[in-house]
Design a protein around this motif. Structure first.
Motif, PDB file in Angstrom:
ATOM      1  N   ASN A 140       6.639  -1.811  -4.216  1.00  0.00           N
ATOM      2  CA  ASN A 140       7.327  -1.295  -3.239  1.00  0.00           C
ATOM      3  C   ASN A 140       8.716  -0.425  -3.672  1.00  0.00           C
ATOM      4  O   ASN A 140       9.522  -0.946  -4.531  1.00  0.00           O
ATOM      5  CB  ASN A 140       8.093  -2.275  -2.119  1.00  0.00           C
ATOM      6  CG  ASN A 140       8.779  -2.035  -1.033  1.00  0.00           C
ATOM      7  OD1 ASN A 140       8.202  -1.305  -0.403  1.00  0.00           O
ATOM      8  ND2 ASN A 140      10.077  -2.508  -1.149  1.00  0.00           N
ATOM      9  N   PRO A 141       9.079   0.773  -3.231  1.00  0.00           N
ATOM     10  CA  PRO A 141       9.926   1.478  -3.836  1.00  0.00           C
ATOM     11  C   PRO A 141      11.355   0.888  -3.823  1.00  0.00           C
ATOM     12  O   PRO A 141      11.976   0.978  -4.881  1.00  0.00           O
ATOM     13  CB  PRO A 141      10.016   2.816  -2.940  1.00  0.00           C
ATOM     14  CG  PRO A 141       8.561   2.907  -2.274  1.00  0.00           C
ATOM     15  CD  PRO A 141       8.175   1.478  -1.919  1.00  0.00           C
ATOM     16  N   CYS A 142      11.786   0.216  -2.736  1.00  0.00           N
ATOM     17  CA  CYS A 142      13.077  -0.480  -2.789  1.00  0.00           C
ATOM     18  C   CYS A 142      13.186  -1.351  -3.817  1.00  0.00           C
ATOM     19  O   CYS A 142      14.200  -1.797  -4.753  1.00  0.00           O
ATOM     20  CB  CYS A 142      13.486  -1.128  -1.575  1.00  0.00           C
ATOM     21  SG  CYS A 142      13.729   0.395  -0.272  1.00  0.00           S
ATOM     22  N   CYS A 143      12.039  -2.144  -4.224  1.00  0.00           N
ATOM     23  CA  CYS A 143      11.845  -3.264  -5.127  1.00  0.00           C
ATOM     24  C   CYS A 143      11.925  -2.516  -6.672  1.00  0.00           C
ATOM     25  O   CYS A 143      12.544  -3.065  -7.563  1.00  0.00           O
ATOM     26  CB  CYS A 143      10.624  -3.747  -4.891  1.00  0.00           C
ATOM     27  SG  CYS A 143      10.436  -4.855  -3.569  1.00  0.00           S
ATOM     28  N   PRO A 179       0.840  -1.154   0.031  1.00  0.00           N
ATOM     29  CA  PRO A 179       0.193  -0.068  -0.039  1.00  0.00           C
ATOM     30  C   PRO A 179       0.930   1.257  -0.059  1.00  0.00           C
ATOM     31  O   PRO A 179       2.025   1.113   0.481  1.00  0.00           O
ATOM     32  CB  PRO A 179      -0.625  -0.111   1.326  1.00  0.00           C
ATOM     33  CG  PRO A 179      -0.013  -1.028   2.131  1.00  0.00           C
ATOM     34  CD  PRO A 179       0.669  -1.951   1.044  1.00  0.00           C
ATOM     35  N   ASP A 180       0.244   2.173  -0.586  1.00  0.00           N
ATOM     36  CA  ASP A 180       1.197   3.676  -0.646  1.00  0.00           C
ATOM     37  C   ASP A 180       1.071   4.205   0.936  1.00  0.00           C
ATOM     38  O   ASP A 180       0.238   4.722   1.109  1.00  0.00           O
ATOM     39  CB  ASP A 180       0.612   4.482  -1.671  1.00  0.00           C
ATOM     40  CG  ASP A 180       1.180   5.878  -1.868  1.00  0.00           C
ATOM     41  OD1 ASP A 180       2.114   6.111  -0.972  1.00  0.00           O
ATOM     42  OD2 ASP A 180       0.872   6.564  -2.629  1.00  0.00           O
ATOM     43  N   THR A 181       2.112   4.008   1.436  1.00  0.00           N
ATOM     44  CA  THR A 181       2.149   4.324   2.964  1.00  0.00           C
ATOM     45  C   THR A 181       2.108   5.853   3.230  1.00  0.00           C
ATOM     46  O   THR A 181       1.466   6.371   4.197  1.00  0.00           O
ATOM     47  CB  THR A 181       3.287   3.811   3.806  1.00  0.00           C
ATOM     48  OG1 THR A 181       4.359   4.238   2.938  1.00  0.00           O
ATOM     49  CG2 THR A 181       3.313   2.330   3.749  1.00  0.00           C
ATOM     50  N   VAL A 182       2.406   6.713   2.142  1.00  0.00           N
ATOM     51  CA  VAL A 182       2.193   8.035   2.211  1.00  0.00           C
ATOM     52  C   VAL A 182       0.847   8.798   2.179  1.00  0.00           C
ATOM     53  O   VAL A 182       0.468   9.591   2.837  1.00  0.00           O
ATOM     54  CB  VAL A 182       3.261   8.615   1.135  1.00  0.00           C
ATOM     55  CG1 VAL A 182       2.808  10.207   0.875  1.00  0.00           C
ATOM     56  CG2 VAL A 182       4.567   8.351   1.168  1.00  0.00           C
ATOM     57  N   GLN A 183      -0.083   7.906   1.340  1.00  0.00           N
ATOM     58  CA  GLN A 183      -1.414   8.302   1.096  1.00  0.00           C
ATOM     59  C   GLN A 183      -2.079   7.544   2.199  1.00  0.00           C
ATOM     60  O   GLN A 183      -3.371   7.775   2.163  1.00  0.00           O
ATOM     61  CB  GLN A 183      -1.724   7.944  -0.395  1.00  0.00           C
ATOM     62  CG  GLN A 183      -1.072   8.611  -1.315  1.00  0.00           C
ATOM     63  CD  GLN A 183      -1.117  10.203  -1.360  1.00  0.00           C
ATOM     64  OE1 GLN A 183      -1.757  10.896  -0.692  1.00  0.00           O
ATOM     65  NE2 GLN A 183       0.014  10.602  -1.720  1.00  0.00           N
ATOM     66  N   GLY A 210      14.785  -5.690  -2.990  1.00  0.00           N
ATOM     67  CA  GLY A 210      14.585  -4.047  -2.390  1.00  0.00           C
ATOM     68  C   GLY A 210      15.280  -4.523  -0.945  1.00  0.00           C
ATOM     69  O   GLY A 210      15.134  -5.652  -0.157  1.00  0.00           O
ATOM     70  N   GLN A 211      15.852  -3.526  -0.151  1.00  0.00           N
ATOM     71  CA  GLN A 211      16.324  -3.621   1.063  1.00  0.00           C
ATOM     72  C   GLN A 211      15.299  -4.112   2.124  1.00  0.00           C
ATOM     73  O   GLN A 211      15.624  -4.796   3.007  1.00  0.00           O
ATOM     74  CB  GLN A 211      17.179  -2.257   1.374  1.00  0.00           C
ATOM     75  CG  GLN A 211      17.586  -2.197   2.887  1.00  0.00           C
ATOM     76  CD  GLN A 211      18.686  -3.003   3.120  1.00  0.00           C
ATOM     77  OE1 GLN A 211      19.546  -3.307   1.970  1.00  0.00           O
ATOM     78  NE2 GLN A 211      19.098  -3.535   4.156  1.00  0.00           N
ATOM     79  N   TYR A 212      14.173  -3.450   2.033  1.00  0.00           N
ATOM     80  CA  TYR A 212      13.002  -3.748   2.880  1.00  0.00           C
ATOM     81  C   TYR A 212      11.583  -3.241   2.171  1.00  0.00           C
ATOM     82  O   TYR A 212      11.707  -2.530   1.192  1.00  0.00           O
ATOM     83  CB  TYR A 212      12.947  -2.832   4.176  1.00  0.00           C
ATOM     84  CG  TYR A 212      12.876  -1.536   4.294  1.00  0.00           C
ATOM     85  CD1 TYR A 212      11.832  -0.804   4.062  1.00  0.00           C
ATOM     86  CD2 TYR A 212      13.991  -0.550   3.783  1.00  0.00           C
ATOM     87  CE1 TYR A 212      11.802   0.496   4.120  1.00  0.00           C
ATOM     88  CE2 TYR A 212      14.087   0.784   3.583  1.00  0.00           C
ATOM     89  CZ  TYR A 212      12.818   1.513   3.749  1.00  0.00           C
ATOM     90  OH  TYR A 212      12.759   2.788   3.567  1.00  0.00           O
ATOM     91  N   THR A 213      10.442  -3.854   2.510  1.00  0.00           N
ATOM     92  CA  THR A 213       9.434  -3.264   2.114  1.00  0.00           C
ATOM     93  C   THR A 213       8.788  -2.241   3.078  1.00  0.00           C
ATOM     94  O   THR A 213       8.765  -2.531   4.271  1.00  0.00           O
ATOM     95  CB  THR A 213       8.450  -4.502   1.786  1.00  0.00           C
ATOM     96  OG1 THR A 213       8.132  -5.225   3.079  1.00  0.00           O
ATOM     97  CG2 THR A 213       9.078  -5.623   0.702  1.00  0.00           C
ATOM     98  N   ALA A 255      18.644  -0.328  -1.663  1.00  0.00           N
ATOM     99  CA  ALA A 255      18.154   0.703  -0.845  1.00  0.00           C
ATOM    100  C   ALA A 255      17.913   1.880  -1.620  1.00  0.00           C
ATOM    101  O   ALA A 255      16.893   2.098  -1.971  1.00  0.00           O
ATOM    102  CB  ALA A 255      19.124   0.862   0.401  1.00  0.00           C
ATOM    103  N   ASN A 256      18.870   2.791  -1.776  1.00  0.00           N
ATOM    104  CA  ASN A 256      18.519   4.428  -2.414  1.00  0.00           C
ATOM    105  C   ASN A 256      19.127   3.886  -3.661  1.00  0.00           C
ATOM    106  O   ASN A 256      20.236   3.550  -3.698  1.00  0.00           O
ATOM    107  CB  ASN A 256      19.251   5.317  -1.604  1.00  0.00           C
ATOM    108  CG  ASN A 256      18.086   6.148  -0.852  1.00  0.00           C
ATOM    109  OD1 ASN A 256      17.119   6.500  -1.429  1.00  0.00           O
ATOM    110  ND2 ASN A 256      18.441   6.669   0.286  1.00  0.00           N
ATOM    111  N   SER A 257      18.425   4.151  -4.751  1.00  0.00           N
ATOM    112  CA  SER A 257      19.087   3.809  -6.180  1.00  0.00           C
ATOM    113  C   SER A 257      19.449   5.230  -6.506  1.00  0.00           C
ATOM    114  O   SER A 257      19.214   6.431  -6.234  1.00  0.00           O
ATOM    115  CB  SER A 257      17.861   3.728  -6.856  1.00  0.00           C
ATOM    116  OG  SER A 257      18.259   3.563  -8.281  1.00  0.00           O
ATOM    117  N   SER A 258      20.781   5.324  -7.279  1.00  0.00           N
ATOM    118  CA  SER A 258      21.483   6.412  -7.522  1.00  0.00           C
ATOM    119  C   SER A 258      20.620   6.834  -9.088  1.00  0.00           C
ATOM    120  O   SER A 258      20.790   8.019  -9.504  1.00  0.00           O
ATOM    121  CB  SER A 258      22.813   6.376  -7.808  1.00  0.00           C
ATOM    122  OG  SER A 258      22.961   5.336  -8.904  1.00  0.00           O
ATOM    123  N   VAL A 259      19.695   6.101  -9.548  1.00  0.00           N
ATOM    124  CA  VAL A 259      18.879   6.175 -10.677  1.00  0.00           C
ATOM    125  C   VAL A 259      17.261   6.199 -10.338  1.00  0.00           C
ATOM    126  O   VAL A 259      16.985   5.437  -9.438  1.00  0.00           O
ATOM    127  CB  VAL A 259      19.380   5.546 -11.767  1.00  0.00           C
ATOM    128  CG1 VAL A 259      20.496   5.867 -12.426  1.00  0.00           C
ATOM    129  CG2 VAL A 259      19.126   3.953 -11.360  1.00  0.00           C
TER     130      VAL A 259
END
Lengths: 318, 251
Positions: free
Chosen positions: B34-37, B11-15, B115-118, B177-181
């Motif tokens: 998931n963003p990290c995925c 789920p979009d945890t921001v919204q 991804g590092q985590y979900t 984790a954080n993508s440079s792209v």
């Protein structure tokens, strides 16, 4: 009561990591025998761990343990756990602990819970889930050892007690490790840089700073308050600041004594990473900015007027 | 190169909104990769572009929502997508199920990306646990992966103190984790291809027993605000702030 191990780490300068000392404080509260396990450690760290409350330091020396290597660390800790059977293993949250402890837990067929906010007497843990918006209560009911890492500042760092005995057992495990990964370079921004999660004061900037060069005043304010610089995701995504400074979802979760938010609107992505700070100060020109809903002291105004004046006032005081 | 990417829909945890009982309204929020995925998928696709003849296989453990994520992975440019589902509940049993399925279906993989985590469960341990079960090396907190020689990758790793460069002999696993792209937005052509592609199902085994149990989940208490002052006169505002900080013993 339980026999607790704390997997302890040290900084490049050879000092005990804050998170490791906090984990000893937690272990002291929860168990009757606390052993700190230190890989390739210094005497200074061994002493600090005992003075913080460890009954004993198991100082593990092996050529494969410095610099950090996931295979050597996993093999070494697994063999020690199998040999000595601790009930619980605690560690501070770090990029090393979260890298190799999952492999240790998988190999030992036991549970690991990362970034715990607290542990009760029965080792039931609370941790953040759902983008930091919910708190889950989790347990490792059957298997041993139960392994946990603690979020930075979840437990207060113990006051060192110089009268405590420094009890160190040195051991050199026999490892038949064939590592397939190798550290080839470290590009550290600043070797004296304080880990953001450990900072007592954080001054953070958001989009409202308008340009990367304006972070000079954020840095100066942080310096005057003895703190570190943080940033929002918008700022790190724009390349104004390094990702290591990003606070919030996909970044770091911090809880300093004082958090100053400059030009930060306070979107949920950022707020979940800092809303457990003891004291939150916010400066934003938009009076409806959501950051004011959680700020202990909010100032509706222009950061480019207020911050330079604040810096000047603090300089005059010191 | 054969690359396997493990993804999850969350789920979009921001919204995310909560109902009057403080339960999350998971049906009223958009679910997304998931963003990290998505960083893992982007990393896989960039590696594929530099290595002719590479294949990227996306897999997802989960119910009907997992299919949406796999469709997006195909739309972004993954070659194949597989879904399977079982009752695995904790990171240990999920990692074991994924490792087991990969071992049976794609034993000749070169690189496994996670991804590092979900954002939902926030375990942060599934990737390295799966690597342990598969007996391959692992690097977490990855921000960039490049192929440096046949069978060797360089991984940039973002730690609390800065950037590290590591070398890994394949096959192996990297957590992004954080993508440079920025993860790419699917092209129209990609979306059309995804619409035509059937997501195949793998048979799922009964998972191993969970070792971690979740007893309860509650909404995090919301912090309340305090004083709010007008800062249009900067000097007065700074004076008030200094007085406040002194009273709070923060100065």
């Amino acid at each position: 009561m339980a026999n607790i191990w704390v997997f302890a780490e040290q900084t490049a300068q050879g000092d005990a990591l804050e998170g490791s000392l906090e984990a000893i404080a937690a272990a002291r509260q929860l168990g009757d025998e606390v052993t700190a396990v230190l890989f390739a450690g210094t005497e200074k760290t061994e002493t600090a761990l005992c003075q913080a409350g460890a009954d004993k330091v198991l100082s593990v020396q092996h050529a494969g343990l410095s610099p950090y290597n996931v295979s050597y660390f996993t093999d070494a800790l697994v063999s020690l756990i199998q040999e000595r059977q601790p009930d619980v293993v605690l560690a501070g949250s770090s990029s090393i602990a979260s890298d190799f402890l999952p492999r240790v837990a998988a190999r030992l067929k036991t549970g690991l819970i990362l970034n715990c906010l607290a542990l009760d007497d029965h080792f039931i843990a609370t941790k953040a889930v759902m983008g930091e918006q919910q708190i889950a209560t989790e347990t490792i009911p059957e298997t041993k050892p139960k392994i946990f890492t603690l979020r930075a500042k979840a437990y207060a760092k113990p006051v060192p007690d110089a009268s405590r005995t420094v009890n160190v057992e040195t051991c050199t495990p026999e490892l038949s490790t064939h590592p397939k990964t190798r550290l080839i370079e470290i590009a550290q921004a600043d070797s004296n840089l304080k880990k953001l999660e450990d900072a007592e004061v954080i001054v953070s900037g958001g989009r409202g700073l308008k340009a990367p060069e304006n972070f000079q005043m954020v840095e100066e304010l942080a310096r005057l308050l003895g703190g570190s610089v943080g940033a929002t995701r918008a700022v790190t995504d724009a390349g104004w600041r390094p990702y290591s400074e990003q606070i919030g979802q996909t970044g770091k979760t911090v809880s300093p004594k004082l958090y100053i938010a400059l030009g930060i609107s306070g979107q949920i992505q950022h707020v979940v990473g800092m809303d457990s700070s003891k004291l939150i100060i916010a400066v934003n020109k938009d009076e409806n900015a959501p950051i004011f809903e959680i700020a202990d002291f909010g100032m509706i105004g222009d950061i480019f007027q207020i911050v330079p004046l604040l810096i000047k006032t603090l300089q005059e005081r010191s | 190169m054969k690359i396997v990417v493990c993804i999850k829909q969350v789920p979009d945890t921001v919204q995310l909104k909560f109902d009057s009982q403080n339960n999350p309204m998971l049906d009223n929020v958009e679910w997304l990769m998931n963003p990290c995925c998505s960083y893992a998928v982007e990393t896989a696709l960039q590696l594929k572009e530099t290595q002719e003849g590479s294949t990227v296989i996306a897999i997802s453990l989960g119910g009907p929502k997992a299919k949406d994520g796999l469709k997006r992975a195909i739309a972004m440019g993954c070659d194949e997508a597989f879904q399977f589902n079982n009752a695995a509940s904790d990171a240990y049993s999920i990692a074991h199920s994924l490792a087991d399925a990969i071992w049976k279906q794609v034993p000749d993989f070169d690189l496994l990306l996670f991804g590092q985590y979900t954002d939902d469960a926030m375990h942060g341990i599934t990737g390295p646990m799966a690597a342990e079960f598969l007996n391959v090396p692992s690097i977490t907190l990855g921000s960039k992966v490049t192929l440096t020689a046949p069978g060797t990758i360089r991984v940039e790793r973002q730690t609390e103190l800065g950037l590290e460069g590591h070398e890994m002999t394949l096959p192996g696993m990297v957590c992004m984790a954080n993508s440079s792209v920025e993860p790419r937005i699917p092209s129209i052509k990609g979306v059309m291809r995804a619409n035509r592609t059937e997501i195949s199902f793998w048979d799922a085994e009964t998972p191993v027993s969970a070792v971690v149990q979740t007893l309860s989940t509650v909404r995090k208490p919301k912090k309340s605000g305090g004083t709010k002052i007008d800062g249009s006169d900067a000097q007065t505002a700074v004076d008030q702030l200094i007085t406040y900080l002194k009273a709070q013993k923060a100065l």
